[in-house]
Design a protein around this motif. Structure first.
Motif, short mmCIF file in Angstrom:
data_model
loop_
_atom_site.label_atom_id
_atom_site.label_comp_id
_atom_site.label_asym_id
_atom_site.label_seq_id
_atom_site.Cartn_x
_atom_site.Cartn_y
_atom_site.Cartn_z
N VAL A 51 -1.19 6.08 -3.41
CA VAL A 51 -1.98 6.63 -2.30
C VAL A 51 -1.05 7.50 -1.45
O VAL A 51 0.15 7.31 -1.43
CB VAL A 51 -2.62 5.53 -1.42
CG1 VAL A 51 -3.64 4.74 -2.21
CG2 VAL A 51 -1.58 4.60 -0.84
N LEU A 92 1.28 1.41 -4.35
CA LEU A 92 0.02 2.00 -4.79
C LEU A 92 0.13 3.52 -4.79
O LEU A 92 0.90 4.10 -4.03
CB LEU A 92 -1.14 1.57 -3.89
CG LEU A 92 -1.57 0.13 -3.99
CD1 LEU A 92 -2.67 -0.15 -2.98
CD2 LEU A 92 -2.06 -0.22 -5.39
N PHE A 127 -4.16 -3.47 -6.69
CA PHE A 127 -3.82 -4.02 -5.38
C PHE A 127 -3.97 -5.55 -5.39
O PHE A 127 -3.09 -6.26 -4.89
CB PHE A 127 -4.72 -3.40 -4.30
CG PHE A 127 -4.54 -3.99 -2.94
CD1 PHE A 127 -3.39 -3.74 -2.21
CD2 PHE A 127 -5.53 -4.78 -2.38
CE1 PHE A 127 -3.23 -4.28 -0.94
CE2 PHE A 127 -5.38 -5.32 -1.12
CZ PHE A 127 -4.22 -5.06 -0.40
N SER A 134 -7.53 1.07 -8.59
CA SER A 134 -6.53 0.81 -7.55
C SER A 134 -6.76 -0.53 -6.88
O SER A 134 -5.80 -1.22 -6.53
CB SER A 134 -6.55 1.92 -6.50
OG SER A 134 -6.20 3.15 -7.07
N ILE A 135 -8.01 -0.91 -6.69
CA ILE A 135 -8.31 -2.21 -6.08
C ILE A 135 -7.83 -3.34 -6.98
O ILE A 135 -7.22 -4.31 -6.51
CB ILE A 135 -9.82 -2.34 -5.76
CG1 ILE A 135 -10.18 -1.43 -4.59
CG2 ILE A 135 -10.19 -3.79 -5.45
CD1 ILE A 135 -11.65 -1.34 -4.28
N LEU A 138 -9.61 -0.23 3.14
CA LEU A 138 -8.95 0.06 1.87
C LEU A 138 -9.82 0.93 0.97
O LEU A 138 -9.36 1.48 -0.01
CB LEU A 138 -8.62 -1.25 1.14
CG LEU A 138 -7.69 -2.20 1.89
CD1 LEU A 138 -7.55 -3.50 1.13
CD2 LEU A 138 -6.34 -1.57 2.12
N ILE A 192 0.83 -1.21 0.00
CA ILE A 192 0.00 0.00 0.00
C ILE A 192 0.86 1.26 0.00
O ILE A 192 0.64 2.17 -0.79
CB ILE A 192 -0.97 -0.01 1.20
CG1 ILE A 192 -2.01 -1.12 1.03
CG2 ILE A 192 -1.64 1.35 1.37
CD1 ILE A 192 -2.82 -1.40 2.26
N LEU A 221 -9.04 3.60 -1.92
CA LEU A 221 -8.78 2.96 -3.21
C LEU A 221 -10.02 3.00 -4.09
O LEU A 221 -11.12 2.71 -3.63
CB LEU A 221 -8.35 1.50 -3.02
CG LEU A 221 -7.06 1.25 -2.23
CD1 LEU A 221 -6.76 -0.25 -2.20
CD2 LEU A 221 -5.90 2.03 -2.79
N ASP A 222 -9.84 3.37 -5.35
CA ASP A 222 -10.94 3.31 -6.30
C ASP A 222 -10.90 1.96 -7.01
O ASP A 222 -10.06 1.11 -6.69
CB ASP A 222 -10.87 4.47 -7.29
CG ASP A 222 -9.60 4.49 -8.12
OD1 ASP A 222 -8.89 3.46 -8.20
OD2 ASP A 222 -9.30 5.54 -8.71
#
Length: 83
Positions: free
Chosen positions: A18, A16, A46, A42-43, A31, A12, A38-39
């Motif tokens: 973020v 990512l 991830f 992003s998910i 998350l 993370i 996370l959108d």
């Protein structure tokens, strides 16, 4: 589980896009929008990173929004796949 959480926190905070560091992420951190934020893209990223990191593969049936409600739940899902 603690090692799994640390590995996820590293994904993370380092991989990512973020704005958080490892210290800001706790096992209770969501998350989703009410946590890290996370959108959908992003998910997906991830999930791919987690699958690579832990050498596992999630099926569509495995994935649900509850799984991303906090780090503990994603760790449980990873542990279930590894056992």
């Amino acid at each position: 589980m603690e090692t799994t959480i640390l590995r996820i926190k590293k994904i993370i905070s380092e991989k990512l896009d973020v704005n958080c560091n490892m210290d800001e992420v706790t096992p209770e951190t969501s998350l989703l929008e009410d946590g890290i934020g996370l959108d959908s893209i992003s998910i997906v990223n991830f999930i791919v990173m987690v699958e690579k990191e832990f050498d596992i593969s999630f099926s569509e049936e495995d994935l649900n929004m509850d799984m991303f409600s906090n780090l503990t739940k994603i760790c449980d899902a990873i542990d279930a796949k590894q056992n």
